[in-house]
Write a protein that holds these residues in place. Structure first.
Motif, short mmCIF file in Angstrom:
data_model
loop_
_atom_site.label_atom_id
_atom_site.label_comp_id
_atom_site.label_asym_id
_atom_site.label_seq_id
_atom_site.Cartn_x
_atom_site.Cartn_y
_atom_site.Cartn_z
N PRO A 9 177.49 85.85 55.80
CA PRO A 9 177.93 86.91 54.88
C PRO A 9 179.30 86.58 54.30
CG PRO A 9 178.15 87.61 57.16
CD PRO A 9 177.40 86.33 57.19
N ARG A 10 179.56 87.09 53.10
CA ARG A 10 180.84 86.80 52.46
C ARG A 10 181.93 87.73 53.01
NH1 ARG A 10 179.14 87.60 46.42
NH2 ARG A 10 178.14 89.35 47.49
N GLN A 11 181.67 89.04 52.99
CA GLN A 11 182.67 90.02 53.41
C GLN A 11 182.13 90.86 54.56
OE1 GLN A 11 185.81 90.43 52.36
NE2 GLN A 11 185.71 88.83 50.79
N ALA A 12 182.86 90.90 55.67
CA ALA A 12 182.49 91.71 56.82
C ALA A 12 183.61 92.68 57.14
CB ALA A 12 182.19 90.84 58.03
N LEU A 13 183.23 93.85 57.64
CA LEU A 13 184.20 94.89 58.02
C LEU A 13 183.83 95.40 59.40
CD1 LEU A 13 186.44 97.03 57.40
CD2 LEU A 13 184.61 98.43 56.37
N ASP A 14 184.81 95.38 60.31
CA ASP A 14 184.62 95.95 61.64
C ASP A 14 185.45 97.22 61.72
OD1 ASP A 14 183.82 96.27 64.30
OD2 ASP A 14 185.54 95.12 65.05
N ILE A 15 184.78 98.37 61.74
CA ILE A 15 185.45 99.67 61.79
C ILE A 15 185.73 100.03 63.24
CG2 ILE A 15 185.24 102.12 61.26
CD1 ILE A 15 183.36 101.37 58.97
N GLY A 16 187.00 100.28 63.55
CA GLY A 16 187.40 100.54 64.92
C GLY A 16 187.49 99.23 65.69
N CYS A 17 188.27 98.28 65.16
CA CYS A 17 188.24 96.90 65.67
C CYS A 17 188.94 96.72 67.01
CB CYS A 17 188.85 95.97 64.63
SG CYS A 17 190.64 96.22 64.35
N GLY A 18 189.77 97.68 67.42
CA GLY A 18 190.45 97.52 68.71
C GLY A 18 191.30 96.26 68.74
N ASP A 19 191.14 95.44 69.77
CA ASP A 19 191.96 94.23 69.92
C ASP A 19 191.47 93.07 69.06
OD1 ASP A 19 189.73 93.22 71.24
OD2 ASP A 19 190.61 93.45 73.23
N GLY A 20 190.40 93.27 68.29
CA GLY A 20 189.95 92.24 67.37
C GLY A 20 189.03 91.19 67.95
N ARG A 21 188.51 91.44 69.14
CA ARG A 21 187.63 90.43 69.74
C ARG A 21 186.38 90.20 68.89
NH1 ARG A 21 185.82 89.55 76.02
NH2 ARG A 21 184.06 88.18 75.63
N LEU A 22 185.75 91.26 68.41
CA LEU A 22 184.56 91.09 67.58
C LEU A 22 184.93 90.49 66.23
CD1 LEU A 22 181.55 91.38 67.13
CD2 LEU A 22 181.95 93.77 66.44
N VAL A 23 186.06 90.87 65.66
CA VAL A 23 186.50 90.27 64.40
C VAL A 23 186.59 88.76 64.54
CG1 VAL A 23 188.46 90.06 62.81
CG2 VAL A 23 187.72 92.32 63.58
N ARG A 24 187.13 88.31 65.64
CA ARG A 24 187.27 86.87 65.89
C ARG A 24 185.91 86.19 65.88
NH1 ARG A 24 191.67 84.36 68.17
NH2 ARG A 24 191.32 82.23 68.89
N ALA A 25 184.94 86.82 66.53
CA ALA A 25 183.59 86.25 66.58
C ALA A 25 182.93 86.29 65.20
CB ALA A 25 182.74 87.00 67.59
N LEU A 26 183.11 87.38 64.48
CA LEU A 26 182.53 87.49 63.14
C LEU A 26 183.13 86.46 62.19
CD1 LEU A 26 182.54 91.38 62.74
CD2 LEU A 26 180.50 89.94 62.89
N ALA A 27 184.38 86.11 62.39
CA ALA A 27 185.06 85.15 61.51
C ALA A 27 184.44 83.76 61.59
CB ALA A 27 186.54 85.09 61.84
N ASP A 28 183.73 83.48 62.67
CA ASP A 28 183.02 82.20 62.77
C ASP A 28 181.77 82.18 61.91
OD1 ASP A 28 184.81 81.10 64.55
OD2 ASP A 28 183.71 81.75 66.33
#
Length: 214
Positions: free
Chosen positions: A24-43
């Motif tokens: 996907p081009r653009q992803a949004l994590d709502i309620g990201c907390g410490d960003g662990r899922l954001v880090r995984a999504l960024a891969d």
């Protein structure tokens, strides 16, 4: 910086990653907390935005993920930012993990759907309140499974200070709401006292998605 711990939310991160489709081009994590899922999504995604209403959590997420070049973190209320910092129909993937009940499940689902681009995917892991005898039996099973898995993963826990809120809907209410607001969505009760919800917004996607094994 490695963010290493286990909890019932992290347990479903692999399912989330399997559900987001191809690059996907653009992803949004709502309620990201410490960003662990954001880090995984960024891969997987070209760019990921992590959003949280807690200034302390956003600061922590930025610090923990400062080496992730294609991610940024925004502090604020999702409802206040719709149409400004969060453009309508912009995101190919939106994730919410254990956050919908904090925001109000009905309103959270409606808002996420409005931010999702045609052909995009909404991927939710959430909590609900027990009401029936089946719900209470499922809770007992979940507590046993959570205790077992926590021990197996060394008992490491997420950062203290994460907000806690009681679920605002029962299991049956969440299922009904999901099917009403998101026709064609797939809702499933999960073992670790969580439900999963997957919905693909009607319309022509920017690129072809690969359907996950739900």
């Amino acid at each position: 910086m490695e963010i290493d711990y286990w909890n019932p939310n992290v347990h479903y991160h692999p399912w989330i990653l399997d559900s987001i489709g191809d690059h996907p081009r653009q992803a949004l994590d709502i309620g990201c907390g410490d960003g662990r899922l954001v880090r995984a999504l960024a891969d997987r995604a070209r760019h990921v935005t992590g959003l949280d209403s807690s200034a302390a959590m956003v600061e922590h997420a930025r610090s923990a993920n400062r080496d992730v070049a294609n991610a940024d973190f925004v502090e604020g209320d999702v409802f206040d930012l719709v149409g400004t910092a969060l453009p309508h129909e912009h995101y190919d993937v939106i994730t919410m993990v254990a956050v919908a009940h904090h925001l109000g499940t009905d309103r959270a689902i409606r808002t996420a759907a409005s931010l999702l681009a045609p052909g995009g995917r909404l991927v939710v892991v959430g909590l609900a309140a027990p009401r029936s005898a089946v719900d209470w039996l499922a809770l007992v099973a979940a507590l046993l499974a959570i205790r077992r898995e926590a021990k197996r993963h060394g008992g490491k826990r997420a950062q203290d200070g994460l907000p806690v809120a009681e679920p605002d809907m029962t299991w049956s209410q969440v299922r009904h709401t999901a099917h009403l607001l998101l026709p064609g969505s797939r809702w499933r009760r999960r073992l670790m006292w969580r439900y999963s919800l997957l919905w693909e917004k009607p319309g022509a996607p920017a690129r072809k998605h690969t359907a996950p094994d739900f």
